[in-house]
Each structure stands twice: as C-alpha cells, then as structure tokens.
Scaffold this motif. Structure first.
Motif, PDB file in Angstrom:
ATOM      1  N   THR A   1       1.047   4.359  18.188  1.00 13.61           N
ATOM      2  CA  THR A   1       0.388   5.614  17.810  1.00 13.61           C
ATOM      3  C   THR A   1       1.363   6.619  17.189  1.00 13.61           C
ATOM      4  N   GLN A   2       2.648   6.271  17.130  1.00 11.85           N
ATOM      5  CA  GLN A   2       3.661   7.106  16.464  1.00 11.85           C
ATOM      6  C   GLN A   2       4.210   6.472  15.188  1.00 11.85           C
ATOM      7  N   ALA A   3       3.706   5.294  14.824  1.00 13.03           N
ATOM      8  CA  ALA A   3       4.280   4.561  13.689  1.00 13.03           C
ATOM      9  C   ALA A   3       4.033   5.298  12.378  1.00 13.03           C
ATOM     10  N   SER A   4       5.077   5.516  11.595  1.00 15.71           N
ATOM     11  CA  SER A   4       4.914   6.199  10.315  1.00 15.71           C
ATOM     12  C   SER A   4       6.086   5.900   9.396  1.00 15.71           C
TER      13      SER A   4
ATOM     14  N   LYS B   1       0.816  -1.221   0.000  1.00 15.64           N
ATOM     15  CA  LYS B   1       0.000   0.000   0.000  1.00 15.64           C
ATOM     16  C   LYS B   1       0.845   1.264   0.000  1.00 15.64           C
TER      17      LYS B   1
ATOM     18  N   TRP C   1       3.463   1.769   2.800  1.00 13.34           N
ATOM     19  CA  TRP C   1       4.183   1.977   4.064  1.00 13.34           C
ATOM     20  C   TRP C   1       5.614   1.481   3.949  1.00 13.34           C
TER      21      TRP C   1
ATOM     22  N   ALA D   1      -5.725  -3.222  12.932  1.00 14.22           N
ATOM     23  CA  ALA D   1      -6.930  -2.825  12.197  1.00 14.22           C
ATOM     24  C   ALA D   1      -6.633  -1.640  11.288  1.00 14.22           C
ATOM     25  N   VAL D   2      -5.818  -0.702  11.769  1.00 10.78           N
ATOM     26  CA  VAL D   2      -5.577   0.528  11.010  1.00 10.78           C
ATOM     27  C   VAL D   2      -4.484   0.338   9.959  1.00 10.78           C
ATOM     28  N   TYR D   3      -3.406  -0.319  10.330  1.00 10.59           N
ATOM     29  CA  TYR D   3      -2.262  -0.456   9.417  1.00 10.59           C
ATOM     30  C   TYR D   3      -2.261  -1.787   8.672  1.00 10.59           C
TER      31      TYR D   3
ATOM     32  N   GLY E   1       1.543   0.740  23.122  1.00  8.69           N
ATOM     33  CA  GLY E   1       0.486   1.668  22.698  1.00  8.69           C
ATOM     34  C   GLY E   1       1.052   3.003  22.235  1.00  8.69           C
TER      35      GLY E   1
ATOM     36  N   LEU F   1      -9.864  -0.634  16.569  1.00  5.62           N
ATOM     37  CA  LEU F   1      -9.157   0.637  16.440  1.00  5.62           C
ATOM     38  C   LEU F   1      -7.652   0.500  16.625  1.00  5.62           C
ATOM     39  N   GLY F   2      -7.155  -0.704  16.874  1.00  9.47           N
ATOM     40  CA  GLY F   2      -5.746  -0.896  17.178  1.00  9.47           C
ATOM     41  C   GLY F   2      -4.865  -0.937  15.936  1.00  9.47           C
TER      42      GLY F   2
ATOM     43  N   GLY G   1      -2.882  -1.346  22.465  1.00  5.70           N
ATOM     44  CA  GLY G   1      -2.526  -0.671  21.223  1.00  5.70           C
ATOM     45  C   GLY G   1      -2.624  -1.543  19.985  1.00  5.70           C
TER      46      GLY G   1
END
Lengths: 458, 458
Positions: A193-196, A156, A158, A244-246, A189, A240-241, A235
């Motif tokens: 929430t900082q993963a990029s 995708k 990433w 699920a998001v990534y 967690g 919502l974890g 997390g």
C-alpha cells in the motif's frame, strides 16, 4: 486451516519461510558479490553533489542514530539511514540490476537490512549468515514480483525499483527479524500500500530517491507491524490487491510467486544480479558494448562517420528516455550520449555522467545518431534481458557499413564480472586499498562474523 | 516562453498561483468550518488504541520537535507530526470528505500546514490568513485532481485520500511557503512519484495510515525541493506522468485542472466539504439516514422484520467492503452493521465503531440484510456524490413494505451542518467546554492572528 491461509499472500509467505537459501553455494557467492558491488557503488557516489543535498535531511526530525551512512563517515537513525543509503547506492546508476526485476534490487534491500542490523541487538540481527539469507530472499522476492507483475507495469510508467522494491525489501527485513507467518503477511500488505515511483523521473535526482524512499517505506512497514497496527493480510490478493491494481491480476501472478521454490535455483544467481562496470542505465549497456567492439574492430574516424543507427527491438529503449540530453546526469539515460562518448574516445568515467553540461563536440556528434526499431530481427534465446538486443551500425562517408550486435552485455550472467574485476571495482570506488581489502575479507567470511564488523567499515 | 511552460503541470501551477482564495467569503467560512471539524475529529480519536500504537513511532529516529500532536498533549518533529496528525484525523473515519475527491481532504492537507506553521518562523508561516488560503487551495487541487483522475481510479482499487492527497497537500504546503512557479512544479513531481494507498486496506488501521503517509510524503516533497534535489517539472504530463499512470491520461485530465478558476467558486464550498455526524465511512451515510427516517416514520419492531433490502446504483457501495464485519472497526465499512445498529436502536457512537467484537444480537440481525443494485432507478440531478442514492426497504412478517430513499445525506452541501451543530461536534469530541470555546474564537478570527496561537490549543 482458515480460508485465508489459502490466499496468494499466505501461500507466498509459506514458500518464503520454508526455503533454505544458505543451502546454495552459488546463491551465497552471488550475495557476497552483491554486497561488495553495493558498497563500491555507494562509495563511488560519496562526493556526488546529490548526496550532499540529501544529507540536509539528517537535520530534520532528529536524524542521529547508530546506522552507518555509507561512504560518508557518519551515522544516522534507521529510517533516515535507509533513505540515504538507498539513495546513495543508486545515485550514479552504478549499482546492480536484475533482468527479471527490470530494476535495482540491492540498493533497496540492503539498506533495510543494514538499518535493522545496526539498530537491533538481537542475536539474529548480529548474524552474518542471516544477513546473507535475507538478502537472497529479498532478491528472490523482487525478481518473482517482477515476473508476476508483467512487462506492462514498467511500460505503463512505473519504476520497478520503487514499486516492487518496497515489497521485496520489506519481506527481506521481516525475514531478517524472524517474523512469523502472520506478521510477514501484514508487512507485505503495508508495503504494497506504499509502493510508488514513476519513470517520468528518470534522468533526475528523484530516480535514486525512489530507491531510498522504497527502503524507507519497507522499514516503515516493519515498524508499523511491530507497533501492532492492523493491516490486511491479503495485500497481494484478488480484485483489490497489489497485482490487480499495479499488474495483471492474481491469476497471472500466482505461478511466478509460488512455483519452483524447491529447485535449489535462486534468482540472485540465475539469471543473476547484473553488475555494472560503467555508471549509467543498464538499458544502455548492450549499445555501449557494441560501440566498444566497433572501436576495437574498425578504423573509426569520427569525422568520417555520416550516420549511426542504433537498432532495438520495439520497446527495448524504454528506459533510455533522454534523446537529446544536456548534462552528463541526463546522459545516463541516453544511448546517443553513451555511444557518442565511446566513438569520440571519451572514458566512461563517473565524471562524464555527472550534473555538468555535455561538451559541445559530443552534443554535435549526437545528432548523427538515430534510433531504429525492428520487428524482423530475432532475439537470441538466451538474451539478457529476454528479448533484448542492440545493434550499432556506422555508415561512413565512403558508404562503408560497420556493425556490431550485443545480446548479453558485460556484467550480466552470460558475461559475468570475475572476482578480480569486482575487487577492482571496489578498489577504484573506495580509493583506499586497505579498507577495500578489509571489506573483501569480511564479506568473504561473513557467515562466521557479526554484521557489526562489516558495518563499521562502511 | 520555453516549451515546458506550456505543459499541463506548468499551466496548472499558473492557475493556482494566480488565484485569490481569500476573496471568497463562502470559501473562507468553509475553511473555518473545516478547521474546527478536523480538530474535533482528531480529539474524538484521542483515546483510540490505534493512536496509542502509532505513538510508538515517536521513539524512532528522534521524534521530538515543535509541532503539536493533536489531542495528545505532546509535540513532535515535523515529519513525525504530519504522519501522526494525518493518522489521528482519519483514525475514526469521522473527518470530512469531498464528493469530487472521493476521499478525505483535510486530514491530509492540514497536518502539512500545521507542521510547516509550527516549525518555520517566517512571517508567512505565522499568518492565519495564509493558512486559510493554503487550505482552500489544497482542497481545490485535491477536488480537481479527483475529477481529472476519473472514476476508474477509485474503482480499480486506489484510495484517493492517499494518492491524490499526497499531491494536493504538497501543493498546499508549497503555496503556504510562497514557493515560486518552478519550485511548485518540482514539488508536484516529487509528490506524484510518491502517491500510493490501496483500498484493500479499508477496514484496517492502514486506512487512516494512508492519510498520515500522504501528509508525510507531501512534506517530504517540499523538503526535497528545498534541498534542491532535482525532479521532473512535468509530473502530471503526457505518456509517463501522473494521469497516464494513475488515471486516463492528460487530455481527459486537463480541463478539470485548468478551467473555471476565474469564476470565484471554490470546491471547498461547492460542492463543498461534507462534515460527518457519525464515525463511519461516508458511503454508509445515505443508508444510515434512510434507516433513521424509517425508525422515525414507522412502528418498527426488529423481531417482526423478515428482510431488509439496501438498494444502491451499480458500484455505489464500492467503499463498503465489509459485508460480514466481526468488529466495530470493520463495521465502519459495512452498511449491514450500520443499518442493523440503527434498527436495533443502538447509538451511532464512537464506541460502537471501535476494534471490539460486534454484539451477537447485531450479528444475527445483519443476516436479514441484502444488498441490491439497480440500473433502472434514476439518481436525482443534484445527488451527492453525483449518481449516488441509497434506498432502505423493510419487509415485515405481515408483508408490509416500508422504504426510505436518500440522495444527499446530512452533512453534505444540500443538508449542511449548521454552525451550531459543528460547535456541538467540537464540544462532544473535546469534552472540554473552555478549550472548545477558545478554539472556536481563535478560528473565527484567524485572519487576524498568528497560527501559533491556534496550534497551542490543540
């Protein structure tokens, strides 16, 4: 037992904290190889212009501190050092990769451990054994995250080094400090929430920056937990974890995170870190090895080549985003450039993959090269990474067709570097025999020494 | 013109750099309102325990520097200050929101501008007019990104304040410094590749941390560009760019980013920043206003209430992730807690939304409250946010049914705070009439003063 203890994050932390990585001689050996390789890769970049640019960051927000900036003969504060060392280790794309990760583990994990080891005076931080165990855990976590997130994550857009690396390095650091179950869940967690990190940056200096930023974010996650800032303890869980998001959700991810911790087999050794002999993206390694075999096996005259086909499975060249690179730096992500260098008998040296214009001769030759994709050709079962192969096929002006196929390239688990090859890599990267020997001795006996001794040599 | 100049990122930067935000009196007025509201929201959190925890970060990596940490009577280095001020502004969820953003613009944008204004001595950095223009640009960019990323981004689990905020605050900072076209494109690429923040953290101190981390990452993007580290200039574009990975792709996004820049209407004013009178998540505002109307209009006796139904459109309560909160802090994201407080005549004070256990009486009462969802009830055309409403319906032990519906809550563009209400908010948050008056005077005349004067009052 409270309900939350049954969450995926909680069960994953249970597995991590119950494991005994030092029981595996093979894992410990690979961790030592990985340490040497990371140090070598950092030193190879010591004069790189990109490193000189990022060093300006040490003038911001008081960068002085106790942590060595590798190969730069200077020290920095822990977060600054994590950013710089992560960047330096990956600056030339010369550091290790891992096929389950689809990215670079050591250049994210080790800077966090080095920053903690150099800035904390607790017994744990000073212990070489603990460093090795934490590194093995970090790679284990990153490889399992890589499997659990699924192939689509990378496809995708990433950059797994950044996204998965943030979480894995945070866990490694939390393990190194001996954090308890609850603390490690919070660290996860805060890291999730900082993963990029986006692959659109491949071929720019932002790519190695992802490694540094992931190290920095991982260390921040640990610090925020130490300050007792609250975080979700779930997390990785549910709708919502992180998965699920990534990724593809918790149900797909769970078995990869939770199964087979008792087998005594560690991801750092199996399928293992893959160490590089050449300073470019690992996705180009199969093609490079195939081209090197062509040069060894056939009487190749570049002027007599009409066309070159490079054949991948569908998506096998996703990381090779540069089709017509203009500089050696962009060429790290161009199979056209890599194969052209080899067939024109240029060395695969660090100098040929820097931010310099590509020679006209090479650029002209690259236009003979076409990428092709095949669904018919079967990958071999033990290909590395799974499902990968590259075929380089030369068609001459007399319609001769010469071709070589590679399924597992040099440096990967099926064609591993010997200890001697790794020592040679360190020696040519350091350009200092005495320091090189001392680092090798220190790493070899790291179980019996404080980490500070090793850090003082970097 | 080179091909890249036609990319989405490039055309977006063209629009931004050609705009004249100071030509709109309405936009400038709202920017001044936003400045006052942000300062008030920071001061409201000055004694919050979470702020005291994060201040420990100033001891790491040399936090000393020239930038005020708002409400703390101290100064810090630029990146540290961006992290802290972003956090402080959002710590109580008392700061502004924007319906196009689905998140919090000012607490990410203003800390970057304050850090730059306080740490640079160029004429631009000292100019109040430039600060106002950059702030209007930042909100414009964040609102357009919010529309362009689509509703699914938030629904999937992203926290728009973190993800969109990183890019918007980076653009605002680049604009403030007068960066050129190429630099601003690189800043956007570096920010896009750092965008993060998960809604799974709602109800923890990691939620305001997202605002601080976004400010920090935005400022880092600017610094990395100043160090001349290379980045993609096409961070928003095509198959691997920001909108493909985080949203619905470039074709969906493009018109929201590029259209209607010449209309003279600015997102900061239309639909406008939405300023809060109560310290909890804006998704609870419609329900709160409906409950307040019930208390005003009906003879409510809590003991005689059998059931309370709170009716949303499908997904209208996505941000209200806490159904059975245990603390006031969790209660910031619980419509059950908010409506219970109102019907039991507790004040909607800062103290009732802190990390303290919820009173037994309130917890018991919350069990009477049920959420319901309706596809049949039509939103009104000018609802804020679009498509939103909340109905609170009380059923008494005599089967009376009392109900109130709210489509645009207090503080939003259709029920805006008056200047007097904003002045009152500042006064009660600062608890210092004299400083409060000086801040108001300074902001009112900001075009004519250096920013440093305002910063010295924070």
């Amino acid at each position: 037992m409270e309900l939350n203890n049954l969450s995926l994050t909680s069960r994953f932390v249970d597995c991590i904290q119950a494991a005994n990585p030092l029981a595996s001689r093979e894992a410990v050996h690979m961790a030592k190889m990985g340490l040497v390789d990371f140090i070598a890769s950092c030193h190879a970049a010591s004069g790189d212009i990109s490193v000189q640019k990022l060093k300006k960051h040490l003038d911001m927000d008081g960068g002085a501190g106790p942590v060595p900036v590798i190969g730069q003969n200077m020290k920095a504060a822990p977060l600054h050092a994590a950013l710089l060392n992560g960047f330096i280790g990956h600056a030339l794309d010369f550091d290790d990769v891992h096929s389950d990760v689809r990215g670079h583990p050591s250049t994210v994990i080790l800077p966090v451990l080095f920053s903690l080891a150099a800035s904390r005076s607790t017994a744990k931080a000073l212990n070489g054994q603990r460093l090795l165990a934490s590194y093995i855990i970090g790679v284990e976590v990153m490889a399992r995250l890589g499997q659990a997130i699924g192939k689509d994550h990378y496809a995708k857009g990433w950059h797994n080094t950044g996204t998965l690396g943030t979480v894995a390095a945070a866990v490694a650091g939390a393990y190194f400090l001996g954090m308890n179950h609850e603390e490690m869940r919070q660290v996860i967690g805060l890291a999730a929430t900082q993963a990029s990190g986006l692959r659109v940056q491949f071929g720019t200096e932002a790519k190695p920056l992802h490694a540094g930023l992931a190290s920095q974010a991982a260390l921040q996650s640990i610090l925020f937990t130490e300050y007792q800032l609250s975080s979700t303890a779930a997390g990785l869980d549910q709708e919502l974890g992180f998965f699920a998001v990534y990724g593809q959700g918790e149900p797909y991810a769970a078995p990869f995170l939770l199964d087979h911790w008792q087998h005594g087999s560690w991801k750092i050794a199996n399928p293992g870190l893959w160490f590089k002999l050449y300073p470019f993206c690992s996705a180009g390694y199969h093609g490079a090895d195939a081209a090197l075999r062509l040069v060894a096996n056939y009487p190749i005259d570049p002027e007599r080549i009409n066309q070159i086909n490079i054949i991948f499975p569908q998506g096998g060249d996703a990381a090779l985003v540069q089709h017509t690179p203009l500089t050696g730096e962009q060429g790290r992500f161009s199979i056209e450039y890599i194969v052209a260098l080899i067939l024109l008998h240029y060395p695969l040296s660090i100098g040929n993959f820097q931010a310099q214009p590509i020679a006209e001769e090479v650029r002209m030759f690259m236009s003979k090269i076409k990428r092709r994709y095949s669904d018919d050709i079967q990958p071999v079962p033990d290909s590395i990474p799974k499902g990968r192969f590259t075929i380089v096929e030369i068609i001459t002006d007399r319609n001769e067709i010469w071709s070589e196929r590679v399924d597992a390239p040099k440096g990967s688990a099926l064609q591993p570097l010997t200890d001697e090859e790794m020592q040679y890599k360190l020696k040519i990267c350091l350009q200092n025999d005495q320091t090189s020997r001392r680092i090798l001795q220190y790493v070899e006996d790291l179980e019996n020494y404080p980490v500070s001794g090793l850090l003082s040599l970097l």
